[in-house]
Design an enzyme around this catalytic site. Structure first.
Site, mmCIF file in Angstrom:
data_model
loop_
_atom_site.group_PDB
_atom_site.id
_atom_site.type_symbol
_atom_site.label_atom_id
_atom_site.label_comp_id
_atom_site.label_asym_id
_atom_site.label_seq_id
_atom_site.Cartn_x
_atom_site.Cartn_y
_atom_site.Cartn_z
ATOM 1 N N ASP A 50 0.850 -1.187 0.000
ATOM 2 C CA ASP A 50 0.000 0.000 0.000
ATOM 3 C C ASP A 50 0.891 1.244 0.000
ATOM 4 O OD1 ASP A 50 -1.779 2.072 0.482
ATOM 5 O OD2 ASP A 50 -2.996 0.887 1.863
ATOM 6 N N TYR B 283 -2.497 17.899 -7.083
ATOM 7 C CA TYR B 283 -2.050 16.698 -7.774
ATOM 8 C C TYR B 283 -0.683 16.928 -8.418
ATOM 9 C CZ TYR B 283 -1.697 13.217 -11.500
ATOM 10 O OH TYR B 283 -1.247 12.245 -12.351
#
Length: 283
Positions: free
Chosen positions: A31, A120
């Site tokens: 993860d 982003y």
């Protein structure tokens, strides 16, 4: 050559999984919100190369989740790059045209000044800078407008809406090029293999499809190839406000990639035909 890929269900990872010698890891195995786990996996598996095909890609949601986006897009690639540097194996990670501010109309070159417009882009730029700082053999591959038959993307959205509606308004002042994930996957693997032979090819590169178009122009091509009669009406970005500002100029200069790795820009129209065939939507 064994290549470890971070990512399993995304557009790029799905295409990488089709290639020989590739092992893809999903979130259950690594993860990216826990960067040190990613580094530990690399050290335990000791592959010949690593490709990071996983990312936080929810551009609008990143405005409210910048910390998480930065961990996944910035801190995790940094941890991977350091592990690869320690093992002296090449690391390839995928970045984005969003690291630029989208000004002007000239194609962005790898060495041009970065100035992301939103969270982003900032998170991806943080990853780029950290990967370089790790000091190992690496390639940062910036790309744009990724499309495929997998996951959620512009092609699949247009096919759905085009079948439901007679008319769509689509942004026409953002200019760039769709890039098939299949071609990005092949490029990543090619780069990883060449870096293993020649670490001197370390650097930042661009890969985007050709020719340049707008989102509206791309939509028209999708409808024409899929034989959908939906009309496309051009609108400016200002008529379609979003939480995150999009760059107007997403053109990328890909000359260095061709010179160093002998990789040419893919024709997105060819890629579009292949994607439509995969989806069973081609004319």
């Amino acid at each position: 050559m064994s290549v470890l890929v971070f990512g399993k269900t995304g557009q790029l990872a799905c295409e990488l999984a089709r290639l020989d010698g590739v092992i893809c890891l999903g979130r259950d195995a690594a993860d990216l919100s826990d960067p040190e786990i990613c580094a530990d996996v690399i050290r335990a598996r000791r592959p010949d190369a690593v490709i990071n095909a996983a990312a936080y890609t929810a551009v609008d949601r990143a405005e409210a989740e910048e910390e998480l986006a930065t961990v996944i897009n910035g801190v995790a690639p940094a941890a991977m790059a350091r592990a690869c540097a320690d093992l002296q194996i090449p690391f390839v990670t995928v970045s984005t045209d969003y690291v630029f501010d989208g000004s002007g109309d000239a194609p962005w070159r790898p060495g041009d000044a970065t100035a992301p417009l939103g969270a982003y882009g900032r998170s991806k730029l943080a990853g780029e800078e950290a990967v370089r700082a790790a000091g190992g053999a690496h390639a940062i591959l910036r790309t744009s407008w990724v499309v495929s038959a997998h996951g959620a993307n512009f092609i699949k959205t247009m096919l759905r809406l085009g079948a439901e509606r007679e008319r769509l308004t689509i942004v026409a002042d953002q200019i760039g090029a769709p890039t098939p994930a299949r071609d990005i996957a092949i490029a990543c693997l090619t780069i990883a293999r060449q870096l293993a032979e020649d670490p001197g090819k370390t650097g930042t590169y661009h890969l985007a499809g050709h020719p340049e178009t707008s989102w509206a122009g791309f939509a028209r091509e999708i409808f024409a190839r899929a034989r959908l009669s939906c009309e496309v009406v051009d609108i400016p970005s200002s008529d379609y406000p979003t939480p995150a500002q999009r760059p107007l100029n997403s053109r990328l200069d890909c000359a260095t990639l061709e010179t160093v790795f002998d990789l040419s820009r893919p024709n997105w129209r060819v890629g579009l035909n292949e994607i439509l065939e995969d989806l069973g939507e081609s004319a």
